[in-house]
Motif scaffolding. Sequence first.
Motif, PDB file in Angstrom:
ATOM      1  N   ALA A  31      73.851 -75.982  66.268  1.00  0.00           N
ATOM      2  CA  ALA A  31      75.235 -75.735  65.858  1.00  0.00           C
ATOM      3  C   ALA A  31      76.200 -76.200  66.944  1.00  0.00           C
ATOM      4  O   ALA A  31      75.816 -76.414  68.098  1.00  0.00           O
ATOM      5  CB  ALA A  31      75.433 -74.249  65.570  1.00  0.00           C
ATOM      6  N   THR A  32      77.472 -76.346  66.577  1.00  0.00           N
ATOM      7  CA  THR A  32      78.436 -76.994  67.458  1.00  0.00           C
ATOM      8  C   THR A  32      79.325 -76.042  68.256  1.00  0.00           C
ATOM      9  O   THR A  32      79.827 -76.407  69.318  1.00  0.00           O
ATOM     10  CB  THR A  32      79.345 -77.921  66.630  1.00  0.00           C
ATOM     11  OG1 THR A  32      79.781 -77.223  65.457  1.00  0.00           O
ATOM     12  CG2 THR A  32      78.602 -79.180  66.205  1.00  0.00           C
ATOM     13  N   SER A  33      79.557 -74.832  67.769  1.00  0.00           N
ATOM     14  CA  SER A  33      80.498 -73.920  68.423  1.00  0.00           C
ATOM     15  C   SER A  33      80.021 -73.518  69.813  1.00  0.00           C
ATOM     16  O   SER A  33      78.846 -73.218  70.026  1.00  0.00           O
ATOM     17  CB  SER A  33      80.689 -72.667  67.568  1.00  0.00           C
ATOM     18  OG  SER A  33      81.461 -71.703  68.254  1.00  0.00           O
ATOM     19  N   SER A  34      80.946 -73.480  70.772  1.00  0.00           N
ATOM     20  CA  SER A  34      80.584 -73.076  72.135  1.00  0.00           C
ATOM     21  C   SER A  34      80.156 -71.611  72.187  1.00  0.00           C
ATOM     22  O   SER A  34      79.428 -71.206  73.100  1.00  0.00           O
ATOM     23  CB  SER A  34      81.760 -73.308  73.092  1.00  0.00           C
ATOM     24  OG  SER A  34      82.849 -72.467  72.765  1.00  0.00           O
ATOM     25  N   ALA A  35      80.593 -70.805  71.202  1.00  0.00           N
ATOM     26  CA  ALA A  35      80.221 -69.392  71.174  1.00  0.00           C
ATOM     27  C   ALA A  35      78.735 -69.191  70.917  1.00  0.00           C
ATOM     28  O   ALA A  35      78.206 -68.100  71.118  1.00  0.00           O
ATOM     29  CB  ALA A  35      81.032 -68.656  70.104  1.00  0.00           C
ATOM     30  N   VAL A  36      78.043 -70.234  70.491  1.00  0.00           N
ATOM     31  CA  VAL A  36      76.596 -70.150  70.315  1.00  0.00           C
ATOM     32  C   VAL A  36      75.911 -69.890  71.658  1.00  0.00           C
ATOM     33  O   VAL A  36      74.972 -69.094  71.732  1.00  0.00           O
ATOM     34  CB  VAL A  36      76.061 -71.453  69.685  1.00  0.00           C
ATOM     35  CG1 VAL A  36      74.536 -71.469  69.700  1.00  0.00           C
ATOM     36  CG2 VAL A  36      76.578 -71.620  68.260  1.00  0.00           C
ATOM     37  N   ALA A  37      76.380 -70.539  72.702  1.00  0.00           N
ATOM     38  CA  ALA A  37      75.704 -70.453  74.006  1.00  0.00           C
ATOM     39  C   ALA A  37      76.539 -69.785  75.083  1.00  0.00           C
ATOM     40  O   ALA A  37      76.084 -69.669  76.226  1.00  0.00           O
ATOM     41  CB  ALA A  37      75.309 -71.856  74.471  1.00  0.00           C
ATOM     42  N   ASN A  38      77.729 -69.340  74.758  1.00  0.00           N
ATOM     43  CA  ASN A  38      78.616 -68.711  75.740  1.00  0.00           C
ATOM     44  C   ASN A  38      79.145 -67.378  75.221  1.00  0.00           C
ATOM     45  O   ASN A  38      79.447 -67.259  74.035  1.00  0.00           O
ATOM     46  CB  ASN A  38      79.805 -69.630  76.057  1.00  0.00           C
ATOM     47  CG  ASN A  38      79.402 -70.805  76.929  1.00  0.00           C
ATOM     48  OD1 ASN A  38      78.890 -70.620  78.022  1.00  0.00           O
ATOM     49  ND2 ASN A  38      79.616 -72.013  76.440  1.00  0.00           N
ATOM     50  N   PRO A  39      79.297 -66.366  76.112  1.00  0.00           N
ATOM     51  CA  PRO A  39      78.963 -66.418  77.543  1.00  0.00           C
ATOM     52  C   PRO A  39      77.468 -66.361  77.784  1.00  0.00           C
ATOM     53  O   PRO A  39      76.742 -65.641  77.097  1.00  0.00           O
ATOM     54  CB  PRO A  39      79.668 -65.177  78.101  1.00  0.00           C
ATOM     55  CG  PRO A  39      79.740 -64.232  76.945  1.00  0.00           C
ATOM     56  CD  PRO A  39      79.900 -65.086  75.724  1.00  0.00           C
ATOM     57  N   VAL A  40      77.011 -67.102  78.771  1.00  0.00           N
ATOM     58  CA  VAL A  40      75.582 -67.234  79.038  1.00  0.00           C
ATOM     59  C   VAL A  40      74.942 -65.891  79.367  1.00  0.00           C
ATOM     60  O   VAL A  40      73.796 -65.626  78.989  1.00  0.00           O
ATOM     61  CB  VAL A  40      75.347 -68.239  80.183  1.00  0.00           C
ATOM     62  CG1 VAL A  40      73.880 -68.257  80.605  1.00  0.00           C
ATOM     63  CG2 VAL A  40      75.775 -69.632  79.758  1.00  0.00           C
ATOM     64  N   ALA A  41      75.675 -65.032  80.045  1.00  0.00           N
ATOM     65  CA  ALA A  41      75.120 -63.727  80.428  1.00  0.00           C
ATOM     66  C   ALA A  41      74.680 -62.913  79.223  1.00  0.00           C
ATOM     67  O   ALA A  41      73.763 -62.089  79.312  1.00  0.00           O
ATOM     68  CB  ALA A  41      76.150 -62.946  81.237  1.00  0.00           C
ATOM     69  N   ASP A  42      75.320 -63.132  78.079  1.00  0.00           N
ATOM     70  CA  ASP A  42      74.985 -62.412  76.847  1.00  0.00           C
ATOM     71  C   ASP A  42      74.084 -63.228  75.926  1.00  0.00           C
ATOM     72  O   ASP A  42      73.779 -62.796  74.813  1.00  0.00           O
ATOM     73  CB  ASP A  42      76.262 -62.049  76.086  1.00  0.00           C
ATOM     74  CG  ASP A  42      77.184 -61.156  76.889  1.00  0.00           C
ATOM     75  OD1 ASP A  42      76.668 -60.347  77.691  1.00  0.00           O
ATOM     76  OD2 ASP A  42      78.418 -61.268  76.724  1.00  0.00           O
ATOM     77  N   ARG A  43      73.659 -64.402  76.388  1.00  0.00           N
ATOM     78  CA  ARG A  43      72.856 -65.305  75.555  1.00  0.00           C
ATOM     79  C   ARG A  43      71.726 -65.925  76.378  1.00  0.00           C
ATOM     80  O   ARG A  43      71.525 -67.124  76.371  1.00  0.00           O
ATOM     81  CB  ARG A  43      73.763 -66.395  74.961  1.00  0.00           C
ATOM     82  CG  ARG A  43      74.673 -65.864  73.860  1.00  0.00           C
ATOM     83  CD  ARG A  43      75.945 -66.690  73.760  1.00  0.00           C
ATOM     84  NE  ARG A  43      76.748 -66.341  72.600  1.00  0.00           N
ATOM     85  CZ  ARG A  43      77.488 -65.235  72.502  1.00  0.00           C
ATOM     86  NH1 ARG A  43      77.500 -64.356  73.507  1.00  0.00           N
ATOM     87  NH2 ARG A  43      78.190 -64.987  71.417  1.00  0.00           N
ATOM     88  N   ARG A  44      70.984 -65.080  77.059  1.00  0.00           N
ATOM     89  CA  ARG A  44      69.964 -65.565  77.981  1.00  0.00           C
ATOM     90  C   ARG A  44      68.873 -66.353  77.283  1.00  0.00           C
ATOM     91  O   ARG A  44      68.264 -67.244  77.875  1.00  0.00           O
ATOM     92  CB  ARG A  44      69.338 -64.403  78.752  1.00  0.00           C
ATOM     93  CG  ARG A  44      70.288 -63.707  79.716  1.00  0.00           C
ATOM     94  CD  ARG A  44      69.540 -62.755  80.636  1.00  0.00           C
ATOM     95  NE  ARG A  44      68.635 -63.461  81.534  1.00  0.00           N
ATOM     96  CZ  ARG A  44      67.306 -63.332  81.495  1.00  0.00           C
ATOM     97  NH1 ARG A  44      66.735 -62.546  80.594  1.00  0.00           N
ATOM     98  NH2 ARG A  44      66.540 -63.998  82.347  1.00  0.00           N
ATOM     99  N   TYR A  45      68.612 -66.064  76.021  1.00  0.00           N
ATOM    100  CA  TYR A  45      67.532 -66.735  75.300  1.00  0.00           C
ATOM    101  C   TYR A  45      68.053 -67.778  74.308  1.00  0.00           C
ATOM    102  O   TYR A  45      67.263 -68.365  73.570  1.00  0.00           O
ATOM    103  CB  TYR A  45      66.670 -65.701  74.560  1.00  0.00           C
ATOM    104  CG  TYR A  45      65.802 -64.892  75.505  1.00  0.00           C
ATOM    105  CD1 TYR A  45      64.472 -65.232  75.728  1.00  0.00           C
ATOM    106  CD2 TYR A  45      66.325 -63.807  76.200  1.00  0.00           C
ATOM    107  CE1 TYR A  45      63.681 -64.502  76.609  1.00  0.00           C
ATOM    108  CE2 TYR A  45      65.540 -63.069  77.086  1.00  0.00           C
ATOM    109  CZ  TYR A  45      64.225 -63.427  77.279  1.00  0.00           C
ATOM    110  OH  TYR A  45      63.451 -62.710  78.167  1.00  0.00           O
ATOM    111  N   VAL A  46      69.350 -68.015  74.323  1.00  0.00           N
ATOM    112  CA  VAL A  46      69.952 -68.949  73.370  1.00  0.00           C
ATOM    113  C   VAL A  46      70.426 -70.205  74.096  1.00  0.00           C
ATOM    114  O   VAL A  46      71.153 -70.127  75.093  1.00  0.00           O
ATOM    115  CB  VAL A  46      71.139 -68.300  72.631  1.00  0.00           C
ATOM    116  CG1 VAL A  46      71.696 -69.272  71.586  1.00  0.00           C
ATOM    117  CG2 VAL A  46      70.716 -66.999  71.964  1.00  0.00           C
ATOM    118  N   PHE A  47      70.053 -71.350  73.558  1.00  0.00           N
ATOM    119  CA  PHE A  47      70.458 -72.649  74.107  1.00  0.00           C
ATOM    120  C   PHE A  47      71.059 -73.474  72.971  1.00  0.00           C
ATOM    121  O   PHE A  47      70.813 -73.222  71.796  1.00  0.00           O
ATOM    122  CB  PHE A  47      69.266 -73.367  74.730  1.00  0.00           C
ATOM    123  CG  PHE A  47      68.606 -72.581  75.832  1.00  0.00           C
ATOM    124  CD1 PHE A  47      68.985 -72.758  77.151  1.00  0.00           C
ATOM    125  CD2 PHE A  47      67.627 -71.638  75.543  1.00  0.00           C
ATOM    126  CE1 PHE A  47      68.400 -72.015  78.169  1.00  0.00           C
ATOM    127  CE2 PHE A  47      67.037 -70.890  76.546  1.00  0.00           C
ATOM    128  CZ  PHE A  47      67.425 -71.077  77.870  1.00  0.00           C
TER     129      PHE A  47
END
Length: 393
Positions: free
Chosen positions: A134-150
Amino acid sequence: MSPIRSTTIAALASVVLAGTLTGCQFGTENAAASPIVIAADLELSGAAAPVGKAYQRALELKVEQLNSSGALNGRQIKLKVKDNRSDASESLRNIGDFSGDSQVSAIIMGGCNECAIGAVRTINEKKIPTIALATSSAVANPVADRRYVFKLGPNAADSASALAGELSRKGVRKVALLYSADDYGREGLTALQRELDKASIKLPNKAAVKVTDTDVSQQVQSLASRKPDALVIWTPPEQAALAATASKQAHFTGSLYFDAGTAGDLFLGESAQATERATLIFTQTMAIDDVIATTPAKASRRQWFQDYTARFGGYNGASSFAADAVQLIADAQMRGGGPADKVNRDGIRDVLETSQLDGLSGPIRMTPDNHSGLMPQALTTLVARNGRWRLAG
């Protein structure tokens, strides 16, 4: 742009190539080892089905290539695919099923922003490494809340910067914008406005369309009537084609510019006449047959393009992101996934977080502070000529 994001392609020259299928660096595994299971949650029906099916074709082709290459030291990749029907609730159920399967090493999600963002909590709780297309930056940010998502695929800020640069180079002074009323579209509006302000280009008129709209003619007619120098289209691929046709019907005489998220098929089909001479910001792989293969990475991209077109009779720009996701997971499994008879998801996650790949899409670099790996240098300028996309110039 941070120093990490501005790393040059040359600095990545020594990394693993997405298309080089040599596996000797991974150590030894015996041929009886368990398969590497990669799950895929894709939009195979519903509004986003065309892109979802392109992802599926790319995943299957890349898995087939890796399995026959000998790169996995006797192991094989097994792909498990589920249709999320372009629905976030169905996608979340799929993610729950995949994460509960102890054989699954990692998940690849399709292009649905709402699906990926909605699954973040489950992905983190289940600690299953996931690469979203997917294209939205919210998919991978903030990184601290998305440790397993790239995330793979173009970033709005990078696409907006490239668009503004091209508009400025062409001497455009006034722009209208058609954008999708979703996270990526709104993010694009903000990013493009910021970049246009820097270039002293005016954006007085803009219109939003729902991602499910099958008629965008009213919005395009309204924007065209203001006689901008250029119309920028920032929507999913199917709507972009509709918008191009609507602009021709509205007798728009300015130039058409497409954001990276609009990229679909190489051949423009029914919209060919309406898009002639239009500009698209996207990765070089879409028109790699225009490129002389002077490096191993370019040779790999060219071979991927040829293999895909030979198999499916055409090419879809999104396919390289799916193929790169498979490569990243396979590399991470071989390097950090633990013994061949077990799955170490934390080890895979840790390797993904420091992955460097000169991929089919372009240079990819993940870091602990940046889980959105496609680098700005991957984007280039394409022009529609004679019914297909070509490199500009």
